[in-house]
Scaffold this motif. Structure first.
Motif, PDB file in Angstrom:
ATOM      1  N   PHE A   1       0.913  -1.231   0.031  1.00  0.00           N
ATOM      2  CA  PHE A   1      -0.034  -0.040   0.157  1.00  0.00           C
ATOM      3  C   PHE A   1       0.764   1.103   0.060  1.00  0.00           C
ATOM      4  O   PHE A   1       2.073   1.218   0.175  1.00  0.00           O
ATOM      5  N   LEU A   2       0.265   2.346  -0.546  1.00  0.00           N
ATOM      6  CA  LEU A   2       1.089   3.491  -0.338  1.00  0.00           C
ATOM      7  C   LEU A   2       0.861   3.989   1.067  1.00  0.00           C
ATOM      8  O   LEU A   2      -0.127   3.932   1.909  1.00  0.00           O
ATOM      9  N   ASN A   3       2.010   4.942   1.616  1.00  0.00           N
ATOM     10  CA  ASN A   3       2.077   5.239   2.728  1.00  0.00           C
ATOM     11  C   ASN A   3       2.460   6.837   2.554  1.00  0.00           C
ATOM     12  O   ASN A   3       3.509   7.149   2.039  1.00  0.00           O
ATOM     13  N   VAL A   4       1.463   7.731   3.159  1.00  0.00           N
ATOM     14  CA  VAL A   4       1.582   8.959   2.941  1.00  0.00           C
ATOM     15  C   VAL A   4       1.983   9.698   4.333  1.00  0.00           C
ATOM     16  O   VAL A   4       1.081   9.477   5.125  1.00  0.00           O
ATOM     17  N   ARG A   5       2.974  10.380   4.554  1.00  0.00           N
ATOM     18  CA  ARG A   5       3.316  10.945   5.659  1.00  0.00           C
ATOM     19  C   ARG A   5       2.760  12.485   5.692  1.00  0.00           C
ATOM     20  O   ARG A   5       3.214  12.903   4.612  1.00  0.00           O
ATOM     21  N   VAL A   6       2.248  12.999   6.614  1.00  0.00           N
ATOM     22  CA  VAL A   6       1.614  14.143   6.761  1.00  0.00           C
ATOM     23  C   VAL A   6       1.972  14.994   7.814  1.00  0.00           C
ATOM     24  O   VAL A   6       2.184  14.138   8.902  1.00  0.00           O
ATOM     25  N   ALA A   7       2.011  16.358   7.753  1.00  0.00           N
ATOM     26  CA  ALA A   7       2.396  17.200   8.806  1.00  0.00           C
ATOM     27  C   ALA A   7       1.165  17.406   9.842  1.00  0.00           C
ATOM     28  O   ALA A   7       1.586  17.375  11.197  1.00  0.00           O
ATOM     29  N   ASP A   8       0.028  17.260   9.439  1.00  0.00           N
ATOM     30  CA  ASP A   8      -1.050  17.335  10.289  1.00  0.00           C
ATOM     31  C   ASP A   8      -2.349  16.513   9.826  1.00  0.00           C
ATOM     32  O   ASP A   8      -3.026  16.906   8.761  1.00  0.00           O
ATOM     33  N   ILE A   9      -2.478  15.531  10.418  1.00  0.00           N
ATOM     34  CA  ILE A   9      -3.406  14.548   9.844  1.00  0.00           C
ATOM     35  C   ILE A   9      -5.012  15.015  10.185  1.00  0.00           C
ATOM     36  O   ILE A   9      -5.717  14.755   9.435  1.00  0.00           O
TER      37      ILE A   9
ATOM     38  N   GLN B   1       2.989   6.148  18.836  1.00  0.00           N
ATOM     39  CA  GLN B   1       4.040   6.539  17.930  1.00  0.00           C
ATOM     40  C   GLN B   1       3.758   7.402  16.703  1.00  0.00           C
ATOM     41  O   GLN B   1       4.542   8.159  16.229  1.00  0.00           O
ATOM     42  N   GLU B   2       2.488   7.179  16.325  1.00  0.00           N
ATOM     43  CA  GLU B   2       1.994   7.692  15.392  1.00  0.00           C
ATOM     44  C   GLU B   2       0.482   7.915  15.224  1.00  0.00           C
ATOM     45  O   GLU B   2      -0.244   7.039  15.873  1.00  0.00           O
ATOM     46  N   ILE B   3      -0.209   8.820  14.439  1.00  0.00           N
ATOM     47  CA  ILE B   3      -1.519   8.749  14.291  1.00  0.00           C
ATOM     48  C   ILE B   3      -1.952   8.360  12.788  1.00  0.00           C
ATOM     49  O   ILE B   3      -1.143   8.938  12.065  1.00  0.00           O
ATOM     50  N   ARG B   4      -2.658   7.349  12.607  1.00  0.00           N
ATOM     51  CA  ARG B   4      -2.673   7.145  11.194  1.00  0.00           C
ATOM     52  C   ARG B   4      -4.442   6.793  10.868  1.00  0.00           C
ATOM     53  O   ARG B   4      -5.063   6.463  11.923  1.00  0.00           O
TER      54      ARG B   4
ATOM     55  N   GLU C   1      -2.209   4.482   3.348  1.00  0.00           N
ATOM     56  CA  GLU C   1      -2.031   4.795   4.765  1.00  0.00           C
ATOM     57  C   GLU C   1      -1.788   6.379   4.780  1.00  0.00           C
ATOM     58  O   GLU C   1      -0.770   6.631   4.255  1.00  0.00           O
ATOM     59  N   VAL C   2      -2.323   7.013   5.744  1.00  0.00           N
ATOM     60  CA  VAL C   2      -2.331   8.557   5.895  1.00  0.00           C
ATOM     61  C   VAL C   2      -1.692   8.503   7.330  1.00  0.00           C
ATOM     62  O   VAL C   2      -2.505   8.133   8.265  1.00  0.00           O
ATOM     63  N   GLY C   3      -0.395   9.055   7.615  1.00  0.00           N
ATOM     64  CA  GLY C   3       0.136   8.997   9.036  1.00  0.00           C
ATOM     65  C   GLY C   3       0.735  10.147   9.455  1.00  0.00           C
ATOM     66  O   GLY C   3       1.284  10.879   8.650  1.00  0.00           O
TER      67      GLY C   3
ATOM     68  N   MET D   1       7.112   9.006  18.025  1.00  0.00           N
ATOM     69  CA  MET D   1       8.701   8.521  17.388  1.00  0.00           C
ATOM     70  C   MET D   1       9.324   9.998  17.371  1.00  0.00           C
ATOM     71  O   MET D   1      10.608   9.776  17.345  1.00  0.00           O
ATOM     72  N   LEU D   2       8.724  10.965  17.061  1.00  0.00           N
ATOM     73  CA  LEU D   2       9.594  12.359  16.934  1.00  0.00           C
ATOM     74  C   LEU D   2      10.006  12.689  18.253  1.00  0.00           C
ATOM     75  O   LEU D   2      11.190  13.243  18.534  1.00  0.00           O
ATOM     76  N   GLU D   3       9.187  12.340  19.433  1.00  0.00           N
ATOM     77  CA  GLU D   3       9.668  12.942  20.889  1.00  0.00           C
ATOM     78  C   GLU D   3      11.069  12.039  21.134  1.00  0.00           C
ATOM     79  O   GLU D   3      11.841  12.751  21.629  1.00  0.00           O
ATOM     80  N   THR D   4      10.909  10.860  20.570  1.00  0.00           N
ATOM     81  CA  THR D   4      12.166  10.139  21.044  1.00  0.00           C
ATOM     82  C   THR D   4      13.533  10.456  20.067  1.00  0.00           C
ATOM     83  O   THR D   4      14.493  10.661  20.876  1.00  0.00           O
ATOM     84  N   VAL D   5      13.229  10.903  18.993  1.00  0.00           N
ATOM     85  CA  VAL D   5      14.462  11.315  17.995  1.00  0.00           C
ATOM     86  C   VAL D   5      14.694  12.635  18.670  1.00  0.00           C
ATOM     87  O   VAL D   5      15.963  12.869  18.821  1.00  0.00           O
ATOM     88  N   ASP D   6      13.742  13.551  18.930  1.00  0.00           N
ATOM     89  CA  ASP D   6      14.208  14.974  19.360  1.00  0.00           C
ATOM     90  C   ASP D   6      14.662  15.221  20.695  1.00  0.00           C
ATOM     91  O   ASP D   6      15.307  16.105  20.955  1.00  0.00           O
TER      92      ASP D   6
END
Length: 145
Positions: free
Chosen positions: A85-93, A116-119, A131-133, A138-143
């Motif tokens: 499936f296509l996986n589309v990452r967005v800034a504001d779901i 870790q994500e909203i999808r 998938e729109v996510g 996961m960003l909190e862990t990285v940041d």
């Protein structure tokens, strides 16, 4: 035909494109243009679209060819099963959900928070799962490193 620099045809290395089998090239081209804001690079046979930082190629089903002698291209057969499936990452779901719903896109469910994500998921006119996510935890862990 578009100019070379408008096509997914690199002079070196490679470009990753997504090829989807569609039942109606015109309908699918318009859907991806209207929903994703994709730029139409080639109208049909095949449809070529530039969407954000990626490419979509849409073409109709067909039988084997000399370079894939035992493979037929088919539309999704069972909406309850998928192998890709296509996986589309967005800034504001939430904003995407409101915008796409207003355009008539039907989500399988409202966006769900998985820590870790909203999808959420949608289907294109031919039943391809998308998938729109939005990354969250996961960003909190990285940041936070």
């Amino acid at each position: 035909m578009p100019a070379r620099d408008e096509l997914p045809a690199p002079r070196e290395g490679f470009v990753l494109t997504h090829f989807l089998v569609v039942g109606d090239q015109d309908r699918s081209r318009e859907w991806y243009r209207d929903v994703f804001g994709a730029q139409v690079v080639h109208e049909r046979d095949p449809v070529m679209l530039r969407a954000a930082n990626s490419w979509l190629i849409l073409n109709e089903a067909g039988g084997p060819t000399d370079d894939k002698p035992d493979v037929s291209l088919v539309l999704p057969q069972d909406p309850r099963r998928t192998s890709a499936f296509l996986n589309v990452r967005v800034a504001d779901i939430a904003a995407v959900y409101r915008n796409w719903t207003a355009k008539g896109v039907e989500f399988l469910t409202e966006p769900k928070d998985h820590g870790q994500e909203i999808r959420a998921y949608v289907r294109d006119p031919d039943g391809h799962l998308i998938e729109v996510g939005q990354a969250t935890g996961m960003l909190e862990t990285v940041d936070g490193d």
